[in-house]
Design an enzyme around this catalytic site. Structure first.
Site, PDB file in Angstrom:
ATOM      1  N   GLU A 132      59.923  19.853   0.719  1.00  0.00           N
ATOM      2  CA  GLU A 132      58.338  19.298   1.168  1.00  0.00           C
ATOM      3  C   GLU A 132      58.599  18.092   1.504  1.00  0.00           C
ATOM      4  OE1 GLU A 132      55.476  19.441  -2.268  1.00  0.00           O
ATOM      5  OE2 GLU A 132      56.321  21.298  -2.968  1.00  0.00           O
ATOM      6  N   GLU A 134      59.788  21.057  -9.112  1.00  0.00           N
ATOM      7  CA  GLU A 134      59.421  19.692  -9.623  1.00  0.00           C
ATOM      8  C   GLU A 134      59.312  19.558 -11.037  1.00  0.00           C
ATOM      9  OE1 GLU A 134      56.034  17.864  -7.440  1.00  0.00           O
ATOM     10  OE2 GLU A 134      57.098  17.872  -5.623  1.00  0.00           O
TER      11      GLU A 134
END
Ligand SMILES: *[C@@H]1O[C@H](CO)[C@@H](O)[C@H](O)[C@H]1NC(C)=O
Ligand SMILES: *[C@@H]1O[C@H](CO)[C@@H](O)[C@H](O)[C@H]1NC(C)=O
Length: 316
Positions: free
Chosen positions: A242, A131
């Site tokens: 995720e 991320e």
């Protein structure tokens, strides 16, 4: 059913369910305490023994190769994975500057040399970063997501990682990057897509608060993100690194946490990813050790992982 069609069915089922299935595992507990080998083994074993999952959650995604609290020691999850036959999506933290990234590479190479083929056989891939591209966006900054990294930096680190494993037991393993779906569909990040062997996609309809994000729309919201990432992937595999629905926490726009809704999300999204053979690391097995997260995504509430029951039915 005739024997021959049973065989066909069995062949279809085994292909369809061939994807990796697992959870995300941090290097430390919520109170900052490092997880040691015994902690990782305990978590990996608990994942395998989850009621309703046929022992199929045997993969672990890590965020770092470095044992928490050390400079560049190998994360003890590696030995735990070997002992419990848990496959690994390795992670290298890529938002803390070059010196730290070099320590990640040092730990990765040390693991390859110390554990050799027994380790390599378990490795599904290596993610350079997590991320990092999301964190430099206006949304990431507004959400105080922390320090990120530029696309050129991530692409460069991916090349460095490929070079670093070239003459090790890990040679040829897929090297990629994990980010939010919004980062993958942002054309300014194309250099990262080009550098990757695979794209790890994080997507949480719960957090998509500018959209109609009730549980009733969650499956569609998730697959819109997935399809958009596939469209931006330059033909590379997209892995779901995720996703999840919180079992508790505050309502976010139309998204209401709770075990009933988490069950619906699991049934719709998780079960369809499994049926499609798409690699999946769900968020998460348990996030409430030594602390109370909000929102809480763990399918196991606080307490002894081997004793507490999942918060909802995990059968597909
Ligand atoms: C798109 O990506 C670039 C480079 O990573 C970033 O600077 C920019 O903020 C992103 N745009 C949006 C709208 O997230
Ligand atoms: C979830 O979305 C996918 C992709 O659009 C679709 O194939 C599937 O049937 C949907 N599942 C449910 C339960 O709506």
């Amino acid at each position: 059913m005739r024997y021959s069609s049973l065989l066909t069915l069995a062949a279809t089922l085994s292909t369809a369910s061939a994807g990796y299935k697992g959870f995300n595992y941090g290097a430390n507990f919520m109170n900052g305490q490092a997880k040691v080998q015994a902690d990782f083994e305990y978590e990996f074993n608990a994942a395998k023994q989850l009621p309703g999952t046929n022992g199929e959650f045997t993969s672990a995604r890590l965020y770092t190769m470095i044992q928490h609290g050390t400079t560049n020691n190998i994360i003890e999850a590696v030995q735990a994975a070997i002992n419990t036959k848990t496959s690994l999506l390795l992670g290298l933290w890529a938002s803390a500057g070059d010196a730290n990234f070099n320590n990640e590479i040092t730990a990765l190479q040390a693991a390859a040399s110390q554990y050799g083929q027994a380790f390599a056989d378990l490795v599904a891939g290596i993610s350079v970063g997590s991320e990092d591209l999301y964190r430099i966006t206006p949304t990431g900054i507004e959400n105080n997501a922390g320090v990120g990294a530029q696309p050129a930096t991530i692409a460069n680190y991916i090349r460095k990682t490929r070079d670093a494993i070239a003459n090790t037991a890990l040679a040829g393993k897929p090297v990629g990057h994990v980010d939010t779906w919004t980062a993958w569909v942002n054309g300014s990040n194309n250099a990262v897509v080009s550098a990757c062997d695979f794209l790890g996609m994080d997507a949480y309809p719960y957090f998509q608060t500018t959209m109609a994000n009730s549980i009733a729309n969650a499956n569609q919201t998730f697959y819109n993100a997935y399809d958009a990432t596939v469209a931006a992937s330059q033909g590379k595999p997209v892995w779901v690194t995720e996703t999840g629905w919180p079992v508790s926490g505050r309502t976010a726009n139309q998204a209401v946490p709770g075990t009933d809704n988490a069950r619906i999300y699991w049934q719709d999204v998780t079960c369809s990813l499994i049926a499609g053979g798409i690699n999946l690391w769900y968020y998460t097995l348990q996030d409430a050790q030594y602390g109370t997260p909000s929102p809480q995504f763990g399918i196991k509430p606080a307490g002894d992982l081997m004793q507490v029951q999942p918060a909802f039915n995990l059968q597909c």
